[in-house]
Scaffold this motif. Structure first.
Motif, PDB file in Angstrom:
ATOM      1  N   PHE A   1       4.100  -3.214  46.152  1.00 34.30           N
ATOM      2  CA  PHE A   1       3.594  -2.339  45.090  1.00 34.30           C
ATOM      3  C   PHE A   1       2.076  -2.426  44.951  1.00 34.30           C
TER       4      PHE A   1
ATOM      5  N   ASP B   1      10.834  -4.970  38.319  1.00 34.30           N
ATOM      6  CA  ASP B   1      11.080  -4.291  39.595  1.00 34.30           C
ATOM      7  C   ASP B   1      10.218  -4.962  40.652  1.00 34.30           C
TER       8      ASP B   1
ATOM      9  N   ASP C   1      13.615  -3.644  47.861  1.00 31.40           N
ATOM     10  CA  ASP C   1      13.216  -3.080  46.562  1.00 31.40           C
ATOM     11  C   ASP C   1      14.384  -3.292  45.600  1.00 31.40           C
ATOM     12  N   THR C   2      14.141  -4.019  44.499  1.00 35.50           N
ATOM     13  CA  THR C   2      15.248  -4.334  43.589  1.00 35.50           C
ATOM     14  C   THR C   2      14.734  -4.544  42.168  1.00 35.50           C
TER      15      THR C   2
ATOM     16  N   GLU D   1      18.862   3.422  42.119  1.00 37.31           N
ATOM     17  CA  GLU D   1      18.192   2.840  40.951  1.00 37.31           C
ATOM     18  C   GLU D   1      18.301   3.671  39.683  1.00 37.31           C
TER      19      GLU D   1
ATOM     20  N   GLU E   1      18.355  -1.787  40.152  1.00 35.77           N
ATOM     21  CA  GLU E   1      18.140  -1.239  41.502  1.00 35.77           C
ATOM     22  C   GLU E   1      18.558  -2.235  42.573  1.00 35.77           C
TER      23      GLU E   1
HETATM   24 CO    CO Z   1      11.898  -0.639  42.703  1.00 33.71          CO
END
Ligand code: CO
Ligand code: MF3
Ligand code: CO
Length: 258
Positions: free
Chosen positions: A57, A94, A105-106, A201, A232
Motif C-alpha cells: 500500500f 487492511d 491482501d487481507t 472483500e 477480506e
Molecule cells: Co485490502
C-alpha cells in the motif's frame, strides 16, 4: 484481462498471503485502548519487514501508510495519525504485502476491548458474508455468483453493501481484473477458472450504503455516520474447493516452499 497464475506464482502467492495474514493477526493483538493509529502503522511496518516482505500500500497512488486503519464510521483507506483508539471502537485493518513480487491482501474488523451489540452483529455478518462469497468462488461459477451471495446475506441481516469500492483480481499488481462487486450490478461477469486469484472483500454499513471521501483524499466514511465493517481474503480458484491464501496457520511450510 484476467491473469491466471501458474504453479510457481501460486506458491509465491501462498507465501505472500501467509505473511499478510500473519501480520494482520499480529496487528490485531497490538490494537488496545490508548494506542494511536500511528503506533499501529509503525508496528505493522516492523512486522512486515520482520517477515521479509514490503507493504503493497505504501506509495500506491501516493498512499502514505503501511496499512489501512479505518475506525467506526470509516469504511476503508483510513490514514494513520495521532488518534487514540478507545474501548468500544471498532477498527478495520487492511494489510497488503509484496513477497517475491506477488501480493497477499487481507482485512478484518476488530473491537477495541468490547463494542456495542450493533457493531458486534455488523462484524459477524460481514465476516460471514465473506465466507458466503468464498463458497461461490468455484470453477464454472461466475464472479456475479460471489457478489450475489454476499449481497443476499448482508441484506437479509438488515445491513447494506458499499457500492463504490469492490473486490478485485490480485497478483503482481494489487488491482487486476476482474472487479468483484459485493452486489449484483447486472453486467455480465467473468466465469471463474482455476488459477484465478481474487481478493473478495465485503464492506458493509450498519445504516445506508452511501459513502463519501474525507478532505484528506483517502478516508472513506459512511454518510450517515453509522459504523462500517470490512473483511477480506485473497482466494485461489482451483479445480476443487477455493483455497484461502491469506491464512496464517501454515506460514512456516509455505515460506519454506517459496
Ligand atoms: Co485490502
Ligand atoms: N487494500 C485495499 C484493497 O483491498 C487497497 C488499498 S489501496 C491503498 O483493495 F492505497 F489505500 F493502499
Ligand atoms: Co483488496
Amino acid at each position: 484481462m484476467i491473469v491466471l497464475k501458474n504453479e510457481r506464482d501460486q506458491d509465491c502467492m501462498r507465501a505472500a498471503g501467509a505473511i499478510a495474514a500473519t501480520v494482520l493477526d499480529e496487528v490485531c493483538t497490538f490494537v488496545a485502548p490508548g494506542v494511536t493509529t500511528k503506533d499501529i502503522d509503525a508496528f505493522a511496518a516492523s512486522r512486515i519487514k520482520h517477515h521479509g516482505a514490503r507493504s503493497a500500500f505504501l506509495g500506491y497512488r501516493k498512499y502514505p501508510c503501511h496499512l489501512c486503519i479505518s475506525v467506526n464510521e470509516e469504511v476503508v483507506h483510513g490514514l494513520a495519525n495521532q488518534r487514540r483508539v478507545q474501548f468500544g471502537d471498532i477498527v478495520s485493518l487492511d494489510v497488503g504485502v509484496y513477497y517475491h513480487g506477488l501480493i497477499g491482501d487481507t482485512a478484518r474488523t476488530v473491537a477495541v476491548g468490547g463494542c456495542s451489540p450493533l457493531a458486534q452483529k455488523l462484524m459477524a455478518v460481514t465476516e460471514r458474508a465473506l465466507y458466503e462469497g468464498i463458497a461461490q468462488a468455484v470453477s464454472g461459477n461466475r464472479v456475479q455468483d460471489i457478489s450475489r451471495a454476499i449481497q443476499q446475506y448482508v441484506e437479509a441481516n438488515g445491513f447494506s453493501v458499499v457500492r463504490e469500492f469492490v473486490g478485485h483480481g490480485v497478483g503482481r499488481t494489487m488491482h487486476e481484473d476482474p472487479q468483484v462487486p459485493n452486489y449484483v450490478d447486472g453486467k455480465k461477469s467473468a466465469r471463474l477458472r482455476p488459477g484465478m486469484t481474487l481478493a473478495i472483500e465485503p464492506m458493509v454499513n450498519a445504516g445506508s450504503a452511501a459513502v463519501r471521501v474525507l478532505n484528506d483524499g483517502w478516508t472513506v466514511v459512511s454518510q450517515d455516520g453509522l459504523p462500517s465493517a470490512h473483511f477480506e481474503h485473497t482466494v485461489l480458484i482451483t479445480e476443487a474447493e477455493p483455497e484461502i491464501l491469506t491464512c496464517c496457520d501454515r506460514i512456516a511450510s509455505v515460506l519454506r516452499a517459496s
